[in-house]
Design an enzyme around this catalytic site. Structure first.
Site, mmCIF file in Angstrom:
data_model
loop_
_atom_site.group_PDB
_atom_site.id
_atom_site.type_symbol
_atom_site.label_atom_id
_atom_site.label_comp_id
_atom_site.label_asym_id
_atom_site.label_seq_id
_atom_site.Cartn_x
_atom_site.Cartn_y
_atom_site.Cartn_z
ATOM 1 N N GLU A 11 -45.133 22.898 -59.671
ATOM 2 C CA GLU A 11 -46.023 21.721 -59.671
ATOM 3 C C GLU A 11 -46.134 21.097 -61.065
ATOM 4 O O GLU A 11 -46.140 19.870 -61.216
ATOM 5 C CB GLU A 11 -47.413 22.130 -59.163
ATOM 6 C CG GLU A 11 -48.420 21.005 -59.093
ATOM 7 C CD GLU A 11 -48.043 19.924 -58.081
ATOM 8 O OE1 GLU A 11 -48.044 20.213 -56.880
ATOM 9 O OE2 GLU A 11 -47.723 18.804 -58.504
ATOM 10 N N GLY A 48 -49.769 17.781 -72.059
ATOM 11 C CA GLY A 48 -50.756 18.538 -72.842
ATOM 12 C C GLY A 48 -50.977 19.921 -72.250
ATOM 13 O O GLY A 48 -50.743 20.156 -71.064
ATOM 14 N N LYS A 106 -37.753 14.492 -63.839
ATOM 15 C CA LYS A 106 -38.886 14.407 -62.904
ATOM 16 C C LYS A 106 -38.532 13.511 -61.713
ATOM 17 O O LYS A 106 -38.895 13.805 -60.568
ATOM 18 C CB LYS A 106 -40.120 13.882 -63.630
ATOM 19 C CG LYS A 106 -40.657 14.882 -64.656
ATOM 20 C CD LYS A 106 -41.607 14.233 -65.623
ATOM 21 C CE LYS A 106 -42.196 15.222 -66.618
ATOM 22 N NZ LYS A 106 -42.868 14.597 -67.746
ATOM 23 N N LYS A 149 -39.108 21.124 -65.931
ATOM 24 C CA LYS A 149 -38.416 20.124 -65.084
ATOM 25 C C LYS A 149 -36.935 20.049 -65.370
ATOM 26 O O LYS A 149 -36.124 19.815 -64.480
ATOM 27 C CB LYS A 149 -39.050 18.731 -65.224
ATOM 28 C CG LYS A 149 -39.236 18.252 -66.649
ATOM 29 C CD LYS A 149 -40.525 18.762 -67.193
ATOM 30 C CE LYS A 149 -40.691 18.596 -68.661
ATOM 31 N NZ LYS A 149 -42.041 18.348 -69.063
ATOM 32 N N ILE A 161 -51.226 16.325 -62.447
ATOM 33 C CA ILE A 161 -51.324 15.557 -61.189
ATOM 34 C C ILE A 161 -50.644 16.329 -60.051
ATOM 35 O O ILE A 161 -49.461 16.638 -60.134
ATOM 36 C CB ILE A 161 -50.646 14.180 -61.320
ATOM 37 C CG1 ILE A 161 -51.221 13.399 -62.496
ATOM 38 C CG2 ILE A 161 -50.776 13.395 -60.023
ATOM 39 C CD1 ILE A 161 -50.506 12.083 -62.761
ATOM 40 N N ASP A 199 -36.427 13.350 -69.824
ATOM 41 C CA ASP A 199 -37.533 14.091 -69.199
ATOM 42 C C ASP A 199 -37.986 13.379 -67.918
ATOM 43 O O ASP A 199 -38.145 13.999 -66.868
ATOM 44 C CB ASP A 199 -38.690 14.206 -70.206
ATOM 45 C CG ASP A 199 -39.893 14.895 -69.618
ATOM 46 O OD1 ASP A 199 -39.884 16.135 -69.546
ATOM 47 O OD2 ASP A 199 -40.843 14.202 -69.203
ATOM 48 N N ALA A 241 -44.032 37.174 -73.317
ATOM 49 C CA ALA A 241 -42.814 37.098 -74.129
ATOM 50 C C ALA A 241 -42.837 35.860 -75.016
ATOM 51 O O ALA A 241 -43.281 34.790 -74.588
ATOM 52 C CB ALA A 241 -41.587 37.073 -73.219
ATOM 53 N N GLY A 294 -48.844 17.689 -78.919
ATOM 54 C CA GLY A 294 -48.287 18.621 -77.924
ATOM 55 C C GLY A 294 -47.823 17.930 -76.651
ATOM 56 O O GLY A 294 -47.576 18.602 -75.646
HETATM 57 P P1 NDP Z 1 -43.326 24.868 -76.850
HETATM 58 O O1 NDP Z 1 -42.087 24.521 -77.585
HETATM 59 O O2 NDP Z 1 -44.639 24.493 -77.417
HETATM 60 O O3 NDP Z 1 -43.349 26.453 -76.588
HETATM 61 C C1 NDP Z 1 -42.221 27.188 -76.225
HETATM 62 C C2 NDP Z 1 -42.571 28.666 -76.245
HETATM 63 O O4 NDP Z 1 -41.444 29.395 -75.773
HETATM 64 C C3 NDP Z 1 -42.890 29.211 -77.637
HETATM 65 O O5 NDP Z 1 -43.998 30.060 -77.586
HETATM 66 C C4 NDP Z 1 -41.640 30.010 -78.001
HETATM 67 O O6 NDP Z 1 -41.889 31.153 -78.814
HETATM 68 C C5 NDP Z 1 -41.242 30.506 -76.632
HETATM 69 N N1 NDP Z 1 -39.859 30.978 -76.608
HETATM 70 C C6 NDP Z 1 -38.770 30.416 -77.162
HETATM 71 N N2 NDP Z 1 -37.679 31.178 -76.929
HETATM 72 C C7 NDP Z 1 -38.123 32.243 -76.218
HETATM 73 C C8 NDP Z 1 -37.476 33.398 -75.675
HETATM 74 N N3 NDP Z 1 -36.178 33.607 -75.817
HETATM 75 N N4 NDP Z 1 -38.237 34.281 -74.990
HETATM 76 C C9 NDP Z 1 -39.559 34.088 -74.827
HETATM 77 N N5 NDP Z 1 -40.224 33.018 -75.320
HETATM 78 C C10 NDP Z 1 -39.499 32.106 -76.000
HETATM 79 O O7 NDP Z 1 -43.154 24.243 -75.385
HETATM 80 P P2 NDP Z 1 -44.290 23.711 -74.402
HETATM 81 O O8 NDP Z 1 -45.321 24.735 -74.214
HETATM 82 O O9 NDP Z 1 -44.686 22.346 -74.781
HETATM 83 O O10 NDP Z 1 -43.435 23.534 -73.053
HETATM 84 C C11 NDP Z 1 -43.025 24.637 -72.303
HETATM 85 C C12 NDP Z 1 -42.443 24.152 -70.973
HETATM 86 O O11 NDP Z 1 -43.430 23.415 -70.265
HETATM 87 C C13 NDP Z 1 -41.251 23.202 -71.121
HETATM 88 O O12 NDP Z 1 -40.359 23.442 -70.056
HETATM 89 C C14 NDP Z 1 -41.875 21.823 -70.971
HETATM 90 O O13 NDP Z 1 -40.970 20.875 -70.472
HETATM 91 C C15 NDP Z 1 -42.937 22.117 -69.942
HETATM 92 N N6 NDP Z 1 -44.048 21.197 -69.931
HETATM 93 C C16 NDP Z 1 -44.688 20.877 -71.095
HETATM 94 C C17 NDP Z 1 -45.764 20.018 -71.096
HETATM 95 C C18 NDP Z 1 -46.474 19.631 -72.330
HETATM 96 O O14 NDP Z 1 -47.318 18.720 -72.253
HETATM 97 N N7 NDP Z 1 -46.197 20.252 -73.472
HETATM 98 C C19 NDP Z 1 -46.237 19.426 -69.824
HETATM 99 C C20 NDP Z 1 -45.504 19.836 -68.658
HETATM 100 C C21 NDP Z 1 -44.454 20.677 -68.726
HETATM 101 P P3 NDP Z 1 -42.469 31.067 -80.302
HETATM 102 O O15 NDP Z 1 -43.921 30.766 -80.110
HETATM 103 O O16 NDP Z 1 -42.213 32.416 -80.842
HETATM 104 O O17 NDP Z 1 -41.721 29.970 -80.997
HETATM 105 N N1 HSE Z 2 -43.023 15.727 -72.635
HETATM 106 C C1 HSE Z 2 -43.591 15.544 -71.342
HETATM 107 C C2 HSE Z 2 -44.284 14.203 -71.289
HETATM 108 C C3 HSE Z 2 -44.572 16.644 -71.046
HETATM 109 O O1 HSE Z 2 -44.529 13.622 -72.346
HETATM 110 O O2 HSE Z 2 -44.556 13.721 -70.196
HETATM 111 C C4 HSE Z 2 -45.093 16.601 -69.621
HETATM 112 O O3 HSE Z 2 -44.095 16.867 -68.695
#
Ligand code: NDP
Ligand code: HSE
Length: 442
Positions: free
Chosen positions: A140, A318, A216, A116, A147, A212, A55, A198
């Protein structure tokens, strides 16, 4: 009490269906690495894995390398499909993921999330829904990306008494502070780089304002102290007020500034055992192990009564590092779907009270501009002493009409320090209290 449903397992002959929600920084890597390593992962699970759907928010965006027939913009419909057993939520935000994750759990699907903010805000109802349906809720990746620290706290340290958990749990702010110190880069440039790489949340103020890390810290404190701690229970201060001057002055004095999360169990002045969780910029000595954690790396110290001190270190943000944790959880959830049983659920039996923040003790580095005249030092020192704060060092630099006075205290209560700063600002001799930064690790 919540009734826990027993999961007998569906056996190795029926594939485990997976729905992935989100194709951003993390979701893209989850799908890519899952497909690339599918055979090995299936061996580890002891059963077949099938991605049933992916999705996204916007179906019109190009998605190279993704089987287009899997894509949908209706996550709710996808998670309710009969052939979906596990939902991987990597969307981010709170309200929509809460709806979709609760719906998935209630429909008997196990959930793996990296979110988180969601877990720290709604752990109670998520855990209750997972218990009622007899399914797993894994997170996790929600703390410190690659980690493994949630698993060790939940399982490996289940026989010990954790006293404290402290460390660097936000990659973005560590990346920014490290670059500002080592290369003199500007705050604004480094925020933009963290977004481009990212590391940052969709709204980077969640990183720089400390939210954030506070989410955590809430998760870590809950696991460590067997008590429900939400993000609202965490004292939170971010890094946006830290200037290049603060960083260079800290460096010259033998310190570095890190955004730390600190979770502690202690006895308050009323004699009760309480816990606290806080996030704030912190001075640490340059020879402290956390001082050498640079770039977007994270590190967490756990101190337990029998184990002593443990240190966890690695990639804190990342796509690929986060995917390592997501897929580890996915293997665990899939094993339970195939062979039966459940992962350990939420443990909140200790139910310790959250400390009054005023009772938390730490040391402080207080930087002031004062009038350069006889007796000012004695006046300032007397004010600290009258508020039960003992001074460790005092340094004065003359600047003509005014002088810079830097005071480092011994451990003192937050309430006493706050009162002292208020009174300092009322003294004619004090032009300005320029900064107050907490100090740990000496
Ligand atoms: P992004 O903003 O890069 O990606 C979010 C994704 O969610 C996009 O693909 C977006 O779609 C999709 N999305 C938005 N709305 C919907 C919906 N209604 N239904 C389905 N999909 C939807 O976020 P990240 O990948 O960076 O982060 C995702 C999660 O992981 C967050 O909770 C973040 O806190 C956590 N996280 C992130 C880390 C990081 O280093 N980035 C590390 C650890 C945790 P579209 O592509 O169409 O815009
Ligand atoms: N935005 C978060 C950070 C991603 O910079 O630590 C990992 O949780």
């Amino acid at each position: 009490m919540t009734k826990t449903t027993y999961n007998p397992g569906k056996g190795p002959d029926v594939p485990v269906g997976i729905a992935i929600l989100g194709q951003g920084t993390v979701g893209r890597e989850v799908l890519r690495i899952l497909m690339a390593n599918k055979d090995s992962l299936e061996h580890r699970v002891g059963g077949k894995l099938e991605v049933r759907g992916v999705a996204v928010g916007d179906l019109s965006k190009p998605r190279a390398g993704v089987d287009q027939s899997l894509l949908t913009d209706d996550a709710m419909e996808l998670i309710h499909r009969d052939d979906v057993d596990i939902v991987v939520e990597v969307i981010g935000g709170i309200e929509y993921p809460r709806e979709v994750v609760l719906a998935a759990l209630r429909a008997g699907k196990s959930v793996v999330t990296a979110n988180k903010a969601l877990v720290a805000a709604h752990s109670a109802e998520l855990a209750e829904a997972a218990d009622a349906a007899g399914v797993d809720l894994y997170f996790e990746a929600a703390v410190a990306a690659a980690i493994p620290v949630v698993g060790p706290l939940r399982r490996s340290l289940a026989g010990d008494q954790v006293v404290s958990v402290a460390g660097i749990v936000n990659g973005t702010t560590n990346f920014i502070l490290d670059a500002m110190e080592t290369t003199g880069a500007s705050y604004e440039d480094m925020v933009q780089q963290a977004i481009d790489l990212g590391y940052a949340e969709a709204d980077p103020s969640a990183d720089v304002d400390g939210h954030d890390a506070a989410s955590k810290a809430a998760i870590l404190a809950s696991l460590a102290f067997h008590t429900r701690v939400t993000k609202d229970d965490v004292y939170c201060e971010g890094i946006s007020k830290i200037t290049s001057d603060d960083i260079q002055a800290a460096k010259a004095a033998g310190y570095t500034i890190k955004l730390l999360a600190l979770c502690e169990r202690f006895i308050n002045p009323q004699g009760e055992e309480v816990i606290s969780a806080r996030v704030h910029p912190t001075l640490i000595p340059r020879d402290h192990p956390l001082a050498s954690v640079n770039k977007s790396f994270n590190a967490i110290f756990v101190e337990a009564e029998a184990a002593g001190r443990l240190m966890f270190y690695g990639n804190g943000a990342g796509g690929a590092p986060t995917t390592s944790a997501v897929l580890g959880d996915l293997v665990g959830a899939a094993r339970n779907k195939v062979h039966g049983g459940r992962a350990p659920g939420e443990s909140t039996y200790a139910n310790l009270p959250i400390a009054d923040f005023g009772d938390v003790q730490t040391r402080y580095h207080v930087d002031m501009q004062v009038v350069d005249r006889l007796g000012v030092l004695a006046e300032v020192a007397a004010l600290f002493s009258a508020n039960d704060i003992s001074l460790r060092t005092v340094r004065q630099e003359d600047k003509g009409e005014t002088a810079r006075l830097v005071v480092v205290t011994h451990a003192a209560r937050e309430a006493d320090l706050a009162r002292t700063v208020e009174k300092l600002q009322e003294l004619d001799a004090v032009k300005e209290v320029t900064s107050v930064i907490r100090l740990e690790g000496e």
